[in-house]
Design a protein around this motif. Structure first.
Motif, short mmCIF file in Angstrom:
data_model
loop_
_atom_site.label_atom_id
_atom_site.label_comp_id
_atom_site.label_asym_id
_atom_site.label_seq_id
_atom_site.Cartn_x
_atom_site.Cartn_y
_atom_site.Cartn_z
N VAL A 1 63.64 1.85 33.18
CA VAL A 1 63.27 2.50 34.45
C VAL A 1 63.42 4.01 34.33
O VAL A 1 62.52 4.78 34.69
CB VAL A 1 64.17 1.96 35.59
CG1 VAL A 1 63.98 2.81 36.84
CG2 VAL A 1 63.83 0.51 35.88
N ILE A 2 64.56 4.44 33.79
CA ILE A 2 64.79 5.87 33.67
C ILE A 2 63.74 6.51 32.78
O ILE A 2 63.16 7.55 33.11
CB ILE A 2 66.21 6.15 33.13
CG1 ILE A 2 67.23 5.73 34.18
CG2 ILE A 2 66.38 7.61 32.76
CD1 ILE A 2 68.67 5.83 33.72
N ALA A 3 63.42 5.84 31.67
CA ALA A 3 62.43 6.39 30.75
C ALA A 3 61.09 6.57 31.45
O ALA A 3 60.48 7.64 31.40
CB ALA A 3 62.28 5.48 29.54
N VAL A 4 60.66 5.52 32.16
CA VAL A 4 59.37 5.60 32.85
C VAL A 4 59.38 6.73 33.87
O VAL A 4 58.48 7.57 33.91
CB VAL A 4 59.04 4.25 33.55
CG1 VAL A 4 57.85 4.42 34.49
CG2 VAL A 4 58.75 3.19 32.50
N VAL A 5 60.43 6.78 34.67
CA VAL A 5 60.50 7.81 35.71
C VAL A 5 60.51 9.20 35.10
O VAL A 5 59.91 10.13 35.63
CB VAL A 5 61.75 7.58 36.59
CG1 VAL A 5 61.95 8.76 37.52
CG2 VAL A 5 61.60 6.31 37.39
N MET A 6 61.15 9.32 33.96
CA MET A 6 61.24 10.64 33.35
C MET A 6 59.92 11.08 32.70
O MET A 6 59.67 12.26 32.50
CB MET A 6 62.35 10.67 32.29
CG MET A 6 63.74 10.71 32.91
SD MET A 6 63.87 12.00 34.17
CE MET A 6 65.61 12.16 34.38
N ILE A 7 59.07 10.10 32.37
CA ILE A 7 57.80 10.46 31.76
C ILE A 7 56.79 10.88 32.82
O ILE A 7 56.00 11.79 32.62
CB ILE A 7 57.25 9.26 30.93
CG1 ILE A 7 58.09 9.09 29.67
CG2 ILE A 7 55.79 9.48 30.58
CD1 ILE A 7 57.81 7.81 28.92
N VAL A 8 56.86 10.24 33.99
CA VAL A 8 55.86 10.47 35.03
C VAL A 8 55.56 11.95 35.31
O VAL A 8 54.39 12.35 35.36
CB VAL A 8 56.25 9.73 36.33
CG1 VAL A 8 55.43 10.22 37.52
CG2 VAL A 8 56.04 8.24 36.13
N PRO A 9 56.57 12.81 35.46
CA PRO A 9 56.26 14.20 35.82
C PRO A 9 55.35 14.89 34.81
O PRO A 9 54.66 15.84 35.16
CB PRO A 9 57.63 14.87 35.86
CG PRO A 9 58.58 13.77 36.14
CD PRO A 9 58.02 12.57 35.45
N GLN A 10 55.33 14.40 33.56
CA GLN A 10 54.45 15.01 32.57
C GLN A 10 52.99 14.95 32.98
O GLN A 10 52.17 15.73 32.52
CB GLN A 10 54.63 14.32 31.21
CG GLN A 10 55.97 14.55 30.56
CD GLN A 10 56.24 16.03 30.31
OE1 GLN A 10 55.34 16.80 30.02
NE2 GLN A 10 57.49 16.44 30.46
N PHE A 11 52.65 14.00 33.83
CA PHE A 11 51.26 13.84 34.22
C PHE A 11 50.95 14.50 35.56
O PHE A 11 49.88 14.33 36.10
CB PHE A 11 50.91 12.35 34.30
CG PHE A 11 51.10 11.64 33.00
CD1 PHE A 11 50.17 11.78 31.99
CD2 PHE A 11 52.22 10.86 32.78
CE1 PHE A 11 50.35 11.14 30.77
CE2 PHE A 11 52.42 10.22 31.58
CZ PHE A 11 51.49 10.37 30.56
N LEU A 12 51.90 15.21 36.11
CA LEU A 12 51.70 15.77 37.44
C LEU A 12 51.44 17.26 37.35
O LEU A 12 52.02 17.96 36.52
CB LEU A 12 52.95 15.53 38.30
CG LEU A 12 53.32 14.06 38.53
CD1 LEU A 12 54.63 13.99 39.28
CD2 LEU A 12 52.23 13.36 39.30
N ASN A 13 50.57 17.74 38.24
CA ASN A 13 50.40 19.18 38.32
C ASN A 13 51.48 19.77 39.23
O ASN A 13 52.32 19.04 39.76
CB ASN A 13 48.99 19.53 38.82
CG ASN A 13 48.73 18.93 40.19
OD1 ASN A 13 49.67 18.58 40.91
ND2 ASN A 13 47.47 18.80 40.54
#
Ligand SMILES: Nc1ncnc2c1ncn2[C@@H]1O[C@H](COP(=O)(O)OP(=O)(O)O)[C@@H](O)[C@H]1O
Ligand SMILES: [Mg+2]
Lengths: 238, 534
Positions: B197-209
């Motif tokens: 869960v932490i890994a997924v959540v931490m990756i998400v911001p990489q795709f956000l402007n």
């Protein structure tokens, strides 16, 4: 016999309502003592004054030689008095086990906790079967067992029971009182409040009759059972 | 049955559609979709997007209509869906005939309703003439309504019997495998799940402007405040409407300690952060002493006043020299890590996420501790909790202080991210929003708080295209949500019990101290029921 509890002419008020008008009673080690009386006589108020839910304006409550009249209820539990309150008031949205765990709130020793839990489960096997069930989903009789079990989890030296037979089928009343009697034989001192005078007095060492906030009669369980006034007023005989 | 269900759903959805058209929802969705799909030319896109929107709405209408149908004849479900679609279509069709005719005769409807622009009407009419457009609406809704009915039937129809049986059988068999059971009970599984869960959540911001990082950051700050208020309201059962007071303490602490004006001590952010949390927590305890003797409604009203007092104090002329008065505090510093400024919205989002994970950890630990149990007992029955030996005043103070500290952290993050804070950041609305996060999400549930924060702070951003109707739509959605799920989006098991039928026991599995064999609760319940009917 060693005196465990002595209540000395307490007066308790709810606002202007003078609910207890000078109650005195005592409980000795190893006894079962019963308070009987009609609705609104002040039985619950007496128990609540002893365990600090309400406080007496006058008079004294002495437990094992110590004045506990003004102590808050959470400190009185530490002294060794617990109550199974009127209407049971178990935590409906907590599991049976959690209810019992809360009963042992003041007992922080794990080994002791396990021992007490085993004891309660041995007294009430049905609670053991249902330990993961929510309290609110138990039947009335089981809830009463849980209320008593919860009070026992703190290893009280004085157990207060407020109308344990309330709303239960006769067969369950019998069962509960058998257990109360057994608890007492195994060493717990009990102060019992009951409307069901017959069964309560039959297992009691002594009893008090309460009327309008005053004690009007006292004697051994047998004496009270045969007393004409008691028979008329509380046992439904003429 | 089909006729009645269909008519009812049709009327409701017809009404909803009229409303949505009047406030410009179809056109907004059209715009959003057009931005998403760049390779279609504008005019075709206009038609396709609108038709798709209408179709989806029709499916929902048909699905809703078929909900109360008997499972068996397929025709019932489809028929009620079809009728719902026809009625919805007739309603919007009629409306579009009128609108399109008016628009074609050069009457500018924006004078009356500013969302009814010629382009919006053009899209809605699928670029057709009035009568054809009306017909198209009826057709689309009829088709989609019937589809919705069919989908509903598929969802619960007779075929589900054997297949559903098979699925649940397989699941049971899997669950009985020793390896699975072992994995379920082992803490390692829990760690692995958490790590994932932490890994997924931490990756998400990489795709956000930057914009969406900012929005998610706001959601995150509300998650933090929601977790705090959840301790106070959800666990300890104290209705606190003054959460903003402690939010303000946090925001102003970091502001005053790190900004050049009005105090100008220019402390380091991290020191200010700790001070902000601690001071907010202390403020909670100190203010709690007089307040927490009150119960229920009184507590709510007094805390409500408390929040307002703080806001009035910070904007008053009296304290202007210390708080900056109505102008607020500017140039608040942000965090830096190993000499690196956490400047961008994305890095700040990471910072907030770390905070959230820490707080979730703390909350879970608290929940399963002696303290958590004491809070729950107190919430359920204060008198009895006291009679169990729980010093309720102390525990209330602890809950209040913890909630305040969490809110303080929220305030620190909020002010330092905006590099500014002023009295208008600290209105009553903040308290209400945080409370709404907890309630909409589901009391006493951590996933609930997260979902609630998304619903309350994320959704309005997604709806931003709707401009001034945003709040209206948002309010409508909230009402619908609370009707459909009164216990919250993701309620805790206990809350579920409260909202479920009273005579329907909800068996749960809680960790048992004696680890006795699992009890056949189901059988017991059956037995009870039989005993009751006897
Ligand atoms: N919380 C309360 N507020 C006001 N009056 C109360 C309260 N509880 C009990 N009383 C009054 O005190 C008297 C004694 O009540 P109680 O002790 O509950 O009687 P019993 O348990 O014998 O039925 C009654 O007159 C009752 O109305
Ligand atoms: Mg009573």
């Amino acid at each position: 016999m060693r005196q465990v509890l002595s209540v000395d002419s307490i007066h308790t008020f709810y606002g202007n309502i003078h609910a207890l008008q000078g109650i005195s009673l005592e409980v000795n080690e190893g006894e079962i003592v019963t308070l009987i009386g009609g609705n609104g006589a002040g039985k619950s108020t007496t128990l609540n004054t002893i365990c600090g839910v309400v406080h007496a304006r006058e008079g004294q409550v002495v437990f094992e030689g110590e004045d506990i009249t003004t102590l808050p209820s959470h400190d009185i539990v530490l002294k060794g008095i617990t109550q199974s309150p009127e209407g049971r008031r178990i935590f409906a949205r907590l599991s049976v086990l959690e209810n019992l765990t809360l009963g042992a709130y003041t007992r922080r020793d794990r080994a002791e906790f396990k021992r007490n839990l085993e004891l309660v489960f041995e007294l009430f096997p049905r609670l053991k079967e249902r330990q993961t069930q929510f309290g609110g989903t138990l039947s009335g009789g089981e809830q009463q067992m849980l209320a008593i079990g919860r009070a026992m989890m703190a290893q009280p030296r004085l157990l207060l029971l407020d109308e344990p037979s309330m709303g239960l089928a006769p067969i369950l009343v019998q069962e509960i009182f058998t257990i109360i009697d057994r608890l007492n034989r195994e060493g717990t001192t009990i102060l019992l409040v009951e409307q069901n005078a017959q069964i309560a007095l039959s297992i009691s060492d002594r009893g008090y009759v309460l009327q309008a906030g005053q004690i009007v009669l006292t004697g051994s369980g047998q004496e009270l059972l045969t007393n004409p006034m008691v028979r008329e007023a509380y046992l439904g005989e003429l | 049955m089909a006729i009645r269900n269909g008519t009812r759903a049709g009327l409701i959805f017809g009404f909803i559609m009229v409303f949505l058209i009047l406030i410009g929802v179809p056109e907004t969705i059209n715009v959003i979709l057009q931005e998403a799909t760049t390779n279609i030319d504008v005019e075709t896109g206009q038609v396709i997007n609108t038709a798709a929107f209408l179709f989806v709405m029709g499916v929902v209408a048909g699905f809703a209509a078929a909900r109360k149908e008997e499972p068996d004849p397929l025709s019932g479900a489809v028929l009620s869906g079809l009728i719902a679609g026809l009625i919805t279509g007739a309603t919007t069709g009629l409306m579009i005939i009128i609108l399109r005719s008016l628009a074609l005769s050069e009457i500018d409807l924006r004078e009356y309703l500013d969302k009814l622009s010629p382009t919006a009407i053009e899209s809605l009419a699928l670029r057709l003439s009035p009568i054809l457009a009306g017909g198209a609406h009826v057709l689309i809704f009829a088709l989609s309504g019937a589809t919705g009915g069919l989908l509903n039937w598929i969802g619960r129809g007779p075929w589900r019997g054997p297949v559903g049986q098979m699925i649940s059988n397989t699941r049971d068999r899997l669950a009985r495998l020793p390896i699975v059971a072992q994995a379920q009970n082992s803490p390692i599984t829990r760690y692995v799940v958490w790590a994932a869960v932490i890994a997924v959540v931490m990756i998400v911001p990489q795709f956000l402007n930057d914009y969406w990082s900012f929005v998610l950051g706001t959601v995150g700050i509300y998650v933090i405040m929601g977790l705090g208020l959840n301790i106070v309201v959800g666990m300890a059962g104290l209705l606190d409407l003054g959460n903003v007071a402690f939010f303000a303490v946090g925001a102003y602490t970091v502001g005053l300690l790190t900004a050049p004006e009005p105090v100008g001590v220019l402390w380091d952010f991290w020191t200010a952060l700790i001070f902000g949390i601690v001071l907010a927590g202390l403020a909670g305890v100190i203010l709690g002493v007089p307040v927490l003797r009150l119960r229920g409604d009184y507590l709510a009203i007094v805390t409500l006043g408390l929040g307002e007092i703080i806001r009035i104090l910070i904007r008053s002329d009296l304290l202007k020299d210390f708080t900056g008065g109505p102008r607020g505090v500017r140039d608040i510093s942000g965090p830096s890590l190993f000499g690196l400024e956490i400047g961008s919205e994305r890095t700040f989002l990471y910072f907030i996420l770390v905070g959230i994970f820490l707080l979730i950890f703390v909350t879970i630990r608290l929940k399963n501790s002696r303290v958590g149990r004491a809070w729950i007992a107190m919430r359920e029955d204060e008198t009895v909790a006291q009679a169990m030996g729980i010093n309720t005043l102390n525990y209330k103070l602890l809950a209040f202080g913890m909630g305040a500290a969490f809110a303080g952290l929220g305030g620190v993050l909020f002010a330092s991210r905006n590099q500014f804070t002023g009295p208008e950041d600290h209105t009553l609305l903040v308290s209400i929003n945080v409370l709404a996060v907890v309630i909409v999400g589901g009391m006493n549930s951590i996933p609930g708080v997260i979902l609630g924060a998304f619903a309350l702070k994320g959704l309005p951003e997604i709806l931003r295209q709707l401009d001034e109707y945003r709040v209206l739509v948002f309010g409508g959605l909230l009402v619908v949500m609370m009707i459909l799920r009164p216990e919250g989006l993701w309620p805790s098991q206990r809350t579920r019990l409260q909202f479920s039928d009273e005579d329907e026991p909800v068996p749960i599995e809680l960790s048992s101290a004696t680890s006795a064999a699992p009890t056949p609760i189901k059988a017991d319940v059956e037995e009870q029921k039989q005993a009751a009917t006897r």
